[in-house]
Design a protein around this motif. Structure first.
Motif, mmCIF file in Angstrom:
data_model
loop_
_atom_site.group_PDB
_atom_site.id
_atom_site.type_symbol
_atom_site.label_atom_id
_atom_site.label_comp_id
_atom_site.label_asym_id
_atom_site.label_seq_id
_atom_site.Cartn_x
_atom_site.Cartn_y
_atom_site.Cartn_z
ATOM 1 N N THR A 127 6.269 5.318 1.639
ATOM 2 C CA THR A 127 6.929 4.248 0.827
ATOM 3 C C THR A 127 5.925 3.289 -0.011
ATOM 4 N N GLY A 128 4.796 3.204 0.689
ATOM 5 C CA GLY A 128 3.567 2.372 0.283
ATOM 6 C C GLY A 128 3.850 0.808 1.033
ATOM 7 N N ILE A 129 4.795 0.798 1.624
ATOM 8 C CA ILE A 129 5.013 -0.472 2.403
ATOM 9 C C ILE A 129 3.911 -0.610 3.387
ATOM 10 N N GLY A 130 3.920 0.284 4.356
ATOM 11 C CA GLY A 130 3.268 0.284 5.497
ATOM 12 C C GLY A 130 1.817 -0.019 5.290
ATOM 13 N N MET A 131 1.419 0.810 4.192
ATOM 14 C CA MET A 131 -0.033 0.468 3.535
ATOM 15 C C MET A 131 -0.122 -0.952 3.167
ATOM 16 N N SER A 132 0.471 -1.377 2.394
ATOM 17 C CA SER A 132 0.545 -2.829 1.926
ATOM 18 C C SER A 132 0.413 -3.869 3.059
ATOM 19 N N ILE A 133 1.192 -3.775 4.049
ATOM 20 C CA ILE A 133 1.464 -4.617 4.927
ATOM 21 C C ILE A 133 -0.172 -4.606 5.854
ATOM 22 N N ALA A 134 -0.278 -3.465 6.108
ATOM 23 C CA ALA A 134 -1.755 -3.161 6.933
ATOM 24 C C ALA A 134 -2.808 -3.904 6.097
ATOM 25 N N ALA A 135 -3.009 -3.486 4.744
ATOM 26 C CA ALA A 135 -4.118 -3.787 3.869
ATOM 27 C C ALA A 135 -4.149 -5.423 3.622
ATOM 28 N N ASN A 136 -2.828 -6.010 3.528
ATOM 29 C CA ASN A 136 -2.722 -7.443 3.344
ATOM 30 C C ASN A 136 -3.201 -8.232 4.608
ATOM 31 N N LYS A 137 -3.608 -7.767 5.589
ATOM 32 C CA LYS A 137 -3.882 -8.251 6.885
ATOM 33 C C LYS A 137 -5.382 -8.685 6.435
ATOM 34 N N VAL A 138 -6.028 -7.857 5.611
ATOM 35 C CA VAL A 138 -7.389 -8.365 5.442
ATOM 36 C C VAL A 138 -7.750 -9.412 4.399
ATOM 37 N N LYS A 139 -8.454 -10.488 4.897
ATOM 38 C CA LYS A 139 -8.696 -11.711 4.068
ATOM 39 C C LYS A 139 -9.104 -11.263 2.787
ATOM 40 N N GLY A 140 -8.438 -11.681 1.777
ATOM 41 C CA GLY A 140 -8.805 -11.593 0.223
ATOM 42 C C GLY A 140 -8.049 -10.468 -0.367
ATOM 43 N N ILE A 141 -7.096 -9.800 0.556
ATOM 44 C CA ILE A 141 -6.572 -8.622 0.125
ATOM 45 C C ILE A 141 -5.238 -9.183 -0.807
ATOM 46 N N CYS A 153 -0.285 -0.032 -3.889
ATOM 47 C CA CYS A 153 0.270 0.829 -2.961
ATOM 48 C C CYS A 153 1.309 1.458 -3.706
ATOM 49 N N MET A 154 1.692 2.708 -3.205
ATOM 50 C CA MET A 154 2.590 3.747 -3.836
ATOM 51 C C MET A 154 3.260 4.649 -2.621
ATOM 52 N N GLY A 155 4.364 5.014 -2.922
ATOM 53 C CA GLY A 155 4.854 5.791 -1.715
ATOM 54 C C GLY A 155 5.250 7.397 -2.418
ATOM 55 N N GLY A 156 4.908 8.149 -1.479
ATOM 56 C CA GLY A 156 5.204 9.596 -2.056
ATOM 57 C C GLY A 156 6.409 10.209 -1.607
ATOM 58 N N ARG A 157 7.399 9.392 -1.144
ATOM 59 C CA ARG A 157 8.719 9.707 -1.001
ATOM 60 C C ARG A 157 9.567 8.846 -1.755
ATOM 61 N N VAL A 158 8.836 8.115 -2.833
ATOM 62 C CA VAL A 158 9.629 7.187 -3.820
ATOM 63 C C VAL A 158 9.328 7.532 -5.092
ATOM 64 N N ILE A 159 8.290 7.760 -5.460
ATOM 65 C CA ILE A 159 7.836 8.091 -6.739
ATOM 66 C C ILE A 159 7.040 9.709 -6.646
ATOM 67 N N THR A 160 7.138 9.900 -8.100
ATOM 68 C CA THR A 160 6.209 11.387 -8.134
ATOM 69 C C THR A 160 4.821 11.458 -8.466
ATOM 70 N N PRO A 161 3.936 12.519 -8.211
ATOM 71 C CA PRO A 161 2.718 12.250 -8.450
ATOM 72 C C PRO A 161 2.536 11.899 -10.002
ATOM 73 N N GLU A 162 3.111 12.440 -10.808
ATOM 74 C CA GLU A 162 3.156 11.998 -12.190
ATOM 75 C C GLU A 162 3.276 10.577 -12.457
#
Length: 147
Positions: free
Chosen positions: A66-80, A104-113
């Motif tokens: 979904t992009g959500i998990g990646m965004s939550i994890a990445a936002n734990k790094v200061k400056g992100i 951040c993007m989700g493969g089950r939400v949007i297409t590769p295009e």
């Protein structure tokens, strides 16, 4: 340099984005994964986020289901400032108003295009600054415990 990363749910998006970057001679570093085997997203997100926060990469692109998990994890790094985007308007505005440094993007939400189109917009859109600079600085103050 663009830092790329994904888990198994975002592999197709990452590969499409990678092809776009190669075709447009935009340098990148791929932090994986390279297969559809199930992996945890947090270790990939933190590698990309640290590359961006440390100045090794100008921006990052992370893909998961979904992009959500990646965004939550990445936002734990200061400056992100990692933003989940699912349409062109969000991809533009997260750069213009939030000076987002990881898309951040989700493969089950949007297409590769769609991922390629959002990447194109994201990378081409500048930060507007002005009143938005004050707001982005407030986010940094939250990270520093001064707001």
């Amino acid at each position: 340099m663009i830092a790329l990363g994904c888990d198994h749910g975002g592999l197709a998006l990452k590969n499409a984005v990678k092809q776009y970057l190669e075709e447009n001679q935009i340098p990148y570093r791929d932090f994986g994964t390279m297969t559809e085997d199930s992996i945890d997203y947090a270790p990939v997100a933190v590698q990309v986020a640290r590359s961006v926060a440390g100045g090794e990469s100008e921006k990052g692109i992370l893909c998961c289901g979904t992009g959500i998990g990646m965004s939550i994890a990445a936002n734990k790094v200061k400056g992100i400032r990692a933003s989940v985007c699912t349409d062109a308007f969000c991809a533009e505005m997260t750069r213009r108003h939030n000076n987002s440094n990881i898309l951040c993007m989700g493969g089950r939400v949007i297409t590769p295009e769609q991922a390629v189109e959002l990447t194109r917009i994201y990378l081409a859109t500048p930060f507007d600054g002005g009143r938005h600079e004050r707001r982005v600085n407030q986010i940094a103050e939250i990270e520093n415990g001064t707001l």
